[in-house]
Design a protein around this motif. Structure first.
Motif, PDB file in Angstrom:
ATOM      1  N   ALA A   1     -17.301  20.617 -28.602  1.00 40.56           N
ATOM      2  CA  ALA A   1     -17.413  21.955 -29.183  1.00 40.56           C
ATOM      3  C   ALA A   1     -16.101  22.399 -29.826  1.00 40.56           C
ATOM      4  O   ALA A   1     -16.097  23.281 -30.686  1.00 40.56           O
ATOM      5  N   ASN A   2     -14.984  21.820 -29.435  1.00 40.67           N
ATOM      6  CA  ASN A   2     -13.680  22.219 -29.966  1.00 40.67           C
ATOM      7  C   ASN A   2     -12.940  21.022 -30.546  1.00 40.67           C
ATOM      8  O   ASN A   2     -12.034  20.476 -29.918  1.00 40.67           O
ATOM      9  N   PRO A   3     -13.323  20.623 -31.767  1.00 44.10           N
ATOM     10  CA  PRO A   3     -12.735  19.407 -32.343  1.00 44.10           C
ATOM     11  C   PRO A   3     -11.232  19.517 -32.572  1.00 44.10           C
ATOM     12  O   PRO A   3     -10.551  18.498 -32.683  1.00 44.10           O
ATOM     13  N   GLY A   4     -10.704  20.748 -32.652  1.00 46.39           N
ATOM     14  CA  GLY A   4      -9.264  20.883 -32.849  1.00 46.39           C
ATOM     15  C   GLY A   4      -8.465  20.535 -31.596  1.00 46.39           C
ATOM     16  O   GLY A   4      -7.281  20.237 -31.674  1.00 46.39           O
ATOM     17  N   PHE A   5      -9.148  20.560 -30.478  1.00 45.75           N
ATOM     18  CA  PHE A   5      -8.456  20.382 -29.205  1.00 45.75           C
ATOM     19  C   PHE A   5      -7.706  19.061 -29.125  1.00 45.75           C
ATOM     20  O   PHE A   5      -6.508  19.020 -28.852  1.00 45.75           O
ATOM     21  N   LYS A   6      -8.401  17.979 -29.380  1.00 47.78           N
ATOM     22  CA  LYS A   6      -7.760  16.684 -29.184  1.00 47.78           C
ATOM     23  C   LYS A   6      -6.700  16.392 -30.241  1.00 47.78           C
ATOM     24  O   LYS A   6      -5.823  15.556 -30.022  1.00 47.78           O
ATOM     25  N   ALA A   7      -6.767  17.100 -31.376  1.00 49.13           N
ATOM     26  CA  ALA A   7      -5.705  16.934 -32.370  1.00 49.13           C
ATOM     27  C   ALA A   7      -4.369  17.436 -31.831  1.00 49.13           C
ATOM     28  O   ALA A   7      -3.311  16.982 -32.257  1.00 49.13           O
TER      29      ALA A   7
ATOM     30  N   ALA B   1      -7.233  25.754 -36.056  1.00 51.03           N
ATOM     31  CA  ALA B   1      -8.030  24.793 -35.288  1.00 51.03           C
ATOM     32  C   ALA B   1      -8.830  23.907 -36.232  1.00 51.03           C
ATOM     33  O   ALA B   1      -8.891  22.682 -36.074  1.00 51.03           O
ATOM     34  N   GLU B   2      -9.399  24.564 -37.246  1.00 48.99           N
ATOM     35  CA  GLU B   2     -10.211  23.847 -38.232  1.00 48.99           C
ATOM     36  C   GLU B   2      -9.365  22.830 -39.010  1.00 48.99           C
ATOM     37  O   GLU B   2      -9.730  21.659 -39.141  1.00 48.99           O
ATOM     38  N   VAL B   3      -8.229  23.294 -39.500  1.00 50.63           N
ATOM     39  CA  VAL B   3      -7.378  22.432 -40.318  1.00 50.63           C
ATOM     40  C   VAL B   3      -6.762  21.313 -39.476  1.00 50.63           C
ATOM     41  O   VAL B   3      -6.709  20.157 -39.894  1.00 50.63           O
ATOM     42  N   PHE B   4      -6.312  21.644 -38.272  1.00 46.49           N
ATOM     43  CA  PHE B   4      -5.765  20.623 -37.383  1.00 46.49           C
ATOM     44  C   PHE B   4      -6.831  19.566 -37.072  1.00 46.49           C
ATOM     45  O   PHE B   4      -6.539  18.371 -37.049  1.00 46.49           O
ATOM     46  N   ALA B   5      -8.045  20.026 -36.837  1.00 44.05           N
ATOM     47  CA  ALA B   5      -9.132  19.089 -36.529  1.00 44.05           C
ATOM     48  C   ALA B   5      -9.372  18.150 -37.701  1.00 44.05           C
ATOM     49  O   ALA B   5      -9.664  16.971 -37.525  1.00 44.05           O
ATOM     50  N   GLY B   6      -9.227  18.684 -38.916  1.00 43.38           N
ATOM     51  CA  GLY B   6      -9.515  17.878 -40.087  1.00 43.38           C
ATOM     52  C   GLY B   6      -8.392  16.944 -40.494  1.00 43.38           C
ATOM     53  O   GLY B   6      -8.643  15.819 -40.932  1.00 43.38           O
ATOM     54  N   SER B   7      -7.148  17.397 -40.345  1.00 43.42           N
ATOM     55  CA  SER B   7      -6.022  16.629 -40.874  1.00 43.42           C
ATOM     56  C   SER B   7      -5.045  16.155 -39.809  1.00 43.42           C
ATOM     57  O   SER B   7      -4.156  15.367 -40.105  1.00 43.42           O
ATOM     58  N   GLY B   8      -5.188  16.634 -38.586  1.00 46.79           N
ATOM     59  CA  GLY B   8      -4.162  16.364 -37.584  1.00 46.79           C
ATOM     60  C   GLY B   8      -3.006  17.327 -37.749  1.00 46.79           C
ATOM     61  O   GLY B   8      -2.865  17.975 -38.796  1.00 46.79           O
ATOM     62  N   TYR B   9      -2.162  17.409 -36.739  1.00 52.26           N
ATOM     63  CA  TYR B   9      -1.090  18.404 -36.754  1.00 52.26           C
ATOM     64  C   TYR B   9      -0.084  18.159 -37.874  1.00 52.26           C
ATOM     65  O   TYR B   9       0.254  19.066 -38.631  1.00 52.26           O
TER      66      TYR B   9
END
Lengths: 201, 201
Positions: B105-111, B21-29
């Motif tokens: 609260a879940n920045p990975g979600f929209k990625a 979730a963290e990495v996806f949020a930071g870099s995209g899938y």
DNA sequence: GACGAATACGAGCGATCGCTCGTATTGTCT
DNA sequence: AGACAATACGAGCGATCGCTCGTATTCGTC
């Protein structure tokens, strides 16, 4: 650093940009390979790199070409418009239809511009057209809601453009009468939003 | 094919999903590497692949986790709501705020979910929540515009959800009072659109 | 304590992709 | 015609990345 081009070279560059638009439209920027662009242009990878230093430069050059074409489309949509004398519906017809038509005719466009996450160099390339678009929408909004403060006007323009970009895939994915219905829906969204700007809350 | 997991294994899987979730949020899938996810989870690449067969499976499992969490958030927003007894503004407050809060609260979600172009397996993983969301919005719209035919209702729900997804980055990118202003603007867009559904054109 | 299964490691394989380089051909200028 | 630049080619380099595999350790069960 600039190199003297022959007429043949200019033609090749145009071919390559045509191919790039096609490949970008089909695969998106990230998934498009430079070898695929070269192949689609009927050119070897080596030749491609005689005209463009890297993949990003291809996208930038294509973006620049789109920018100028889009500029002409905007000219027709925005220029010489007496917003004060028009109803909101008239404004929307004048602005929305040509831009939708441009995007329908240039499927590669949104692969480079209408993305949430853009590679570094593309943001730069897209900036001029986005700035121009923002300014034009702002003046339109100024005529629509004279009481709105400047920062609210900018925010409204940003939101309006964002809505447009979001609805574009929906509109373009639809065919024939469905597309007309979706275009109508896009106008309804913009009408509802822009029409409410005069009142607070 | 299912393998018997120890408690340690379950914990590792949760760690890996947190890291993903963290990495996806930071870099995209696309740009997220499996080695980076493993490193962020404090685990070797080999260990990661003892729990997930491939990168897509990680995204799917993370998506499934988000789906259930989002389901709870939607429960609070949509369930037990007597739409007929509420004003449009009340509906919007009830629905928009918790979903914005969840996404904040879940920045990975929209990625994973709020992307224009989703990798094959992700569309599949996102389908349940999107279908549920669509149904809920449709019933809300039914209460709002009883005269609207079913296909118009579906289209309106699709458009409304699309608007929400488009505005989310704008809302989340803003901080403090700016975010409040953007949230208000999001509600204004939805209010303008949904409020116009009763009248034709 | 013994034995099998689950967990853990990390070097590195295989494939992909952006891009290069040596070489051959075509155009332009005098 | 001669000379130099521009154009053209395509095999393959170097780097990245998803993923594997041989091996070592820990856990559950008797």
């Amino acid at each position: 650093m600039e190199r003297r081009r022959q007429a043949r070279g200019e033609r090749r560059m145009a071919q390559i940009l045509d191919a790039a638009a096609e490949v970008f439209a089909g695969s998106g920027y990230e998934n498009a390979t430079t070898n695929a662009i070269a192949a689609a242009a009927g050119v070897s990878p080596g030749s491609l790199y005689q005209f463009f230093p890297n993949k990003e430069a291809i996208a930038q050059a294509l973006a620049a070409r789109f920018v100028s074409q889009m500029g002409e489309a905007h000219q027709g949509a925005f220029a010489d418009a007496d917003w004060a004398a028009m109803t909101l519906d008239e404004m929307l017809d004048r602005v929305v239809d040509p831009i939708v038509a441009f995007n329908a005719a240039n499927p590669g466009f949104k692969a480079l511009f209408a993305r949430a996450d853009m590679p570094a160099g593309l943001t730069e390339a897209a900036r001029p057209i986005q700035a121009a678009l923002l300014g034009r929408v702002e003046t339109m909004i100024a005529a629509l809601a004279p009481g709105l403060p400047p920062d609210g006007r900018t925010r409204a323009a940003v939101v309006g453009i964002q809505i447009f970009k979001a609805m574009l895939p929906l509109v373009l994915a639809a065919e024939g009468p469905e597309r007309a219905a979706m275009t109508a829906e896009l106008k309804r969204v913009l009408r509802g939003y822009l029409g409410s700007l005069g009142s607070p809350g």
